[in-house]
Design a protein around this motif. Structure first.
Motif, short mmCIF file in Angstrom:
data_model
loop_
_atom_site.label_atom_id
_atom_site.label_comp_id
_atom_site.label_asym_id
_atom_site.label_seq_id
_atom_site.Cartn_x
_atom_site.Cartn_y
_atom_site.Cartn_z
N GLY A 1 0.80 -1.22 0.00
CA GLY A 1 0.00 0.00 0.00
C GLY A 1 0.82 1.26 0.00
N ALA A 2 1.88 1.28 0.82
CA ALA A 2 2.72 2.48 0.91
C ALA A 2 3.40 2.78 -0.41
CB ALA A 2 3.77 2.30 2.02
N LYS A 3 3.93 1.73 -1.06
CA LYS A 3 4.60 1.93 -2.35
C LYS A 3 3.60 2.41 -3.39
CE LYS A 3 7.55 -1.15 -3.89
NZ LYS A 3 8.09 -2.41 -4.49
N ALA A 4 2.43 1.77 -3.44
CA ALA A 4 1.42 2.14 -4.45
C ALA A 4 1.00 3.59 -4.29
CB ALA A 4 0.20 1.22 -4.33
N ILE A 5 0.78 4.02 -3.06
CA ILE A 5 0.32 5.39 -2.83
C ILE A 5 1.42 6.38 -3.18
CG2 ILE A 5 -0.34 7.01 -1.00
CD1 ILE A 5 -1.93 4.56 0.19
N THR A 6 2.66 6.07 -2.83
CA THR A 6 3.78 6.94 -3.20
C THR A 6 3.89 7.07 -4.71
OG1 THR A 6 5.02 6.35 -1.20
CG2 THR A 6 6.27 7.30 -3.02
N GLN A 7 3.74 5.95 -5.42
CA GLN A 7 3.85 5.99 -6.88
C GLN A 7 2.69 6.78 -7.50
OE1 GLN A 7 6.84 4.49 -8.26
NE2 GLN A 7 7.05 4.68 -6.06
N ILE A 8 1.49 6.62 -6.95
CA ILE A 8 0.33 7.36 -7.45
C ILE A 8 0.57 8.86 -7.35
CG2 ILE A 8 -2.06 7.98 -6.85
CD1 ILE A 8 -2.54 4.97 -6.37
N HIS A 9 1.21 9.29 -6.27
CA HIS A 9 1.48 10.72 -6.08
C HIS A 9 2.57 11.25 -7.01
CE1 HIS A 9 -0.81 12.16 -2.54
NE2 HIS A 9 -0.93 10.86 -2.30
N ASN A 10 3.49 10.39 -7.44
CA ASN A 10 4.67 10.87 -8.15
C ASN A 10 4.72 10.54 -9.64
OD1 ASN A 10 6.31 12.17 -6.05
ND2 ASN A 10 6.26 10.15 -5.09
N TRP A 48 9.35 8.87 3.51
CA TRP A 48 10.02 10.14 3.32
C TRP A 48 9.07 11.13 2.66
CZ3 TRP A 48 14.76 11.54 5.10
CH2 TRP A 48 15.59 10.52 5.58
N VAL A 49 9.18 12.38 3.07
CA VAL A 49 8.31 13.43 2.53
C VAL A 49 9.13 14.67 2.18
CG1 VAL A 49 6.27 12.67 3.81
CG2 VAL A 49 7.81 14.35 4.85
N GLY A 50 8.59 15.46 1.27
CA GLY A 50 9.16 16.76 0.97
C GLY A 50 8.34 17.81 1.70
N LEU A 51 9.01 18.71 2.42
CA LEU A 51 8.33 19.75 3.17
C LEU A 51 8.22 21.02 2.35
CD1 LEU A 51 10.00 19.26 6.69
CD2 LEU A 51 7.87 18.24 5.81
N SER A 52 7.31 21.90 2.76
CA SER A 52 7.03 23.12 1.98
C SER A 52 8.20 24.08 1.94
CB SER A 52 5.80 23.82 2.55
OG SER A 52 5.94 24.09 3.93
N ASP A 53 9.19 23.92 2.84
CA ASP A 53 10.37 24.80 2.81
C ASP A 53 11.52 24.18 2.02
OD1 ASP A 53 11.17 22.79 4.52
OD2 ASP A 53 11.80 24.13 6.14
N GLY A 54 11.24 23.05 1.35
CA GLY A 54 12.26 22.41 0.53
C GLY A 54 13.04 21.31 1.22
N LEU A 107 4.82 13.07 -0.95
CA LEU A 107 5.46 11.82 -0.55
C LEU A 107 6.66 11.59 -1.44
CD1 LEU A 107 2.63 9.18 -0.04
CD2 LEU A 107 4.09 10.17 1.73
N LEU A 108 7.76 11.08 -0.87
CA LEU A 108 8.94 10.77 -1.63
C LEU A 108 9.30 9.31 -1.39
CD1 LEU A 108 11.13 13.85 -0.60
CD2 LEU A 108 9.61 13.67 -2.57
N THR A 109 10.21 8.80 -2.20
CA THR A 109 10.77 7.50 -1.92
C THR A 109 12.15 7.70 -1.30
OG1 THR A 109 11.62 7.39 -4.17
CG2 THR A 109 9.53 6.30 -3.73
N ALA A 110 12.65 6.68 -0.62
CA ALA A 110 13.90 6.83 0.13
C ALA A 110 15.06 7.26 -0.75
CB ALA A 110 14.23 5.53 0.85
N ASN A 111 15.09 6.79 -2.01
CA ASN A 111 16.24 7.13 -2.87
C ASN A 111 16.15 8.54 -3.40
OD1 ASN A 111 14.12 6.71 -4.61
ND2 ASN A 111 15.29 5.50 -6.09
N GLU A 112 15.11 9.31 -3.04
CA GLU A 112 15.04 10.73 -3.40
C GLU A 112 15.87 11.57 -2.43
OE1 GLU A 112 13.49 14.62 -4.68
OE2 GLU A 112 14.29 12.78 -5.49
N VAL A 113 16.17 11.00 -1.26
CA VAL A 113 16.85 11.79 -0.22
C VAL A 113 18.35 11.70 -0.36
CG1 VAL A 113 17.08 12.09 2.27
CG2 VAL A 113 14.90 11.38 1.29
#
Length: 361
Positions: A120-129, A309-315, A355-361
């Motif tokens: 579920g977590a992977k699917a939702i992250t992919q749907i967002h990105n 992992w998430v991206g915050l509004s301040d970058g 939402l981000l994936t771990a390899n985005e960080v």
């Protein structure tokens, strides 16, 4: 120097070089003003597609597209295969009047859409990105089908119900094949006649399915017909209330809203899960959506993305380290890459953007 930016590329701190106006000529943001997160939020749904930004400072360099490395390669490969099959089903049904049951069975077997529902977590992250190149209707239907598979497991449905709910999600948009592409692809606001035609897609879909091999699957047919009904009678096509609405229709209504809000569109930026949760919970409190299903969906959603992992509004990039699901509107505590812990319930100036994936960080 002025440079035109797509609204999806805008970020707080950019200096507006030319007044932003809506279609009626009303000024939404004056020139020579630095953008804030509130301004960016207010642009959503305003039919504003680009903004001129003063790019003289180096800090205002364009935001590069980071979509590709947000995606799970195996997930994307499976998704593309499922997209092709879904498109064949939709276009074939529209052109011949016949539903290809062999392709539908192929789509929902273990190696295809079921695989996309497993995490579920992977699917939702992919749907967002994920980029949605091609027919948006097909992408939306496929994602609602994926979310339906996830939600069915969250509801502890038995295998037969799981399959039927997935089919309902996948075919929820089939009636749009009877609507002109000119209306479906219009980027501006629909007029009353066009909106009335779009709303007929649930009736068109029901009519198509009642003459298909699925005609005896009552929950599937009613789920497709009812997924835009609302419990307070404000929905369509029949303004049904409460228990008059099929449960599959109530569930698909939630998933339909979620995917639509998670998508980057020409006229609206994608929302974070927490933005969407506020809308869903507000609609439940307002009597539009069934509270039983909203609470299950939101609680399970929060549990599934805990640790993401998430991206915050301040970058900044941050990891969700704690989520109190005792109240569905609670925001997470996150740990940034600088090892700073931030309780977003207390920081009204800061929010989760994506939402981000771990390899985005």
């Amino acid at each position: 120097m002025l440079k035109s930016y797509d609204v999806t590329e805008l970020r707080s701190g950019m200096l507006v070089g030319r007044a932003v106006k809506d279609l009626d000529g009303k000024t939404l943001i004056p020139a020579n003003v630095k953008l804030t997160s509130e301004m960016l939020d207010n642009l959503r749904g305003k039919n504003v597609f680009s903004v001129y930004i003063d790019v003289t400072p180096e800090d205002y360099a364009p935001v590069k597209d980071k979509q590709e490395h947000l995606l799970d390669v195996d997930y994307l490969k499976c998704y593309k295969k499922c997209f092709g099959v879904t498109q064949n089903i939709y276009y074939g049904f529209a052109n011949t009047g016949k539903l290809d049951m062999a392709e539908l069975a192929e789509l929902i077997r273990a190696q295809n859409i079921s695989e996309l529902c497993d995490d579920g977590a992977k699917a939702i992250t992919q749907i967002h990105n994920m980029k949605r190149d091609g027919d948006y209707v097909i992408h939306h239907a496929l994602n609602v089908g994926i979310l339906a598979g996830i939600m069915a497991h969250w509801l502890d449905y038995k295998a037969k119900q799981v399959g039927e709910l997935v089919i309902t999600g996948l075919l929820s948009e089939i009636g749009k094949m009877q609507i002109s592409k000119g209306i479906l692809n219009k980027t501006g606001k629909l007029d009353e006649e066009e909106l009335a035609e779009v709303r007929k897609h649930v009736v068109y879909g029901y009519a198509m399915l009642i003459n298909s091999p699925l005609k005896n699957l009552k929950n599937v047919l009613l789920g497709v017909l009812h997924h835009h009904e609302r419990c307070d009678g404000s929905g369509y096509p029949s303004k049904l209330v409460g228990d008059k609405i099929n449960d599959f229709g109530k569930v698909i209504a939630i998933l339909d809203i979620y995917d639509a809000m998670a998508t980057n569109r020409s006229y609206a930026k994608r929302n974070s899960p927490f933005d969407i949760i506020k809308v869903l919970y507000g609609d439940a409190l307002g009597g539009k959506l069934d509270t039983r299903f909203v609470v299950v969906f939101v609680k399970k959603l929060l549990q599934s993305i805990n640790g993401s992992w998430v991206g915050l509004s301040d970058g900044q990039r941050a990891k969700i380290v704690y989520l109190d699901d005792s109240r569905v509107t609670n925001l997470p505590v996150v740990q940034t890459t600088k090892d700073e812990f931030i309780d977003l319930n207390r920081r009204t100036d800061l929010k989760v953007d994506a939402l981000l994936t771990a390899n985005e960080v």
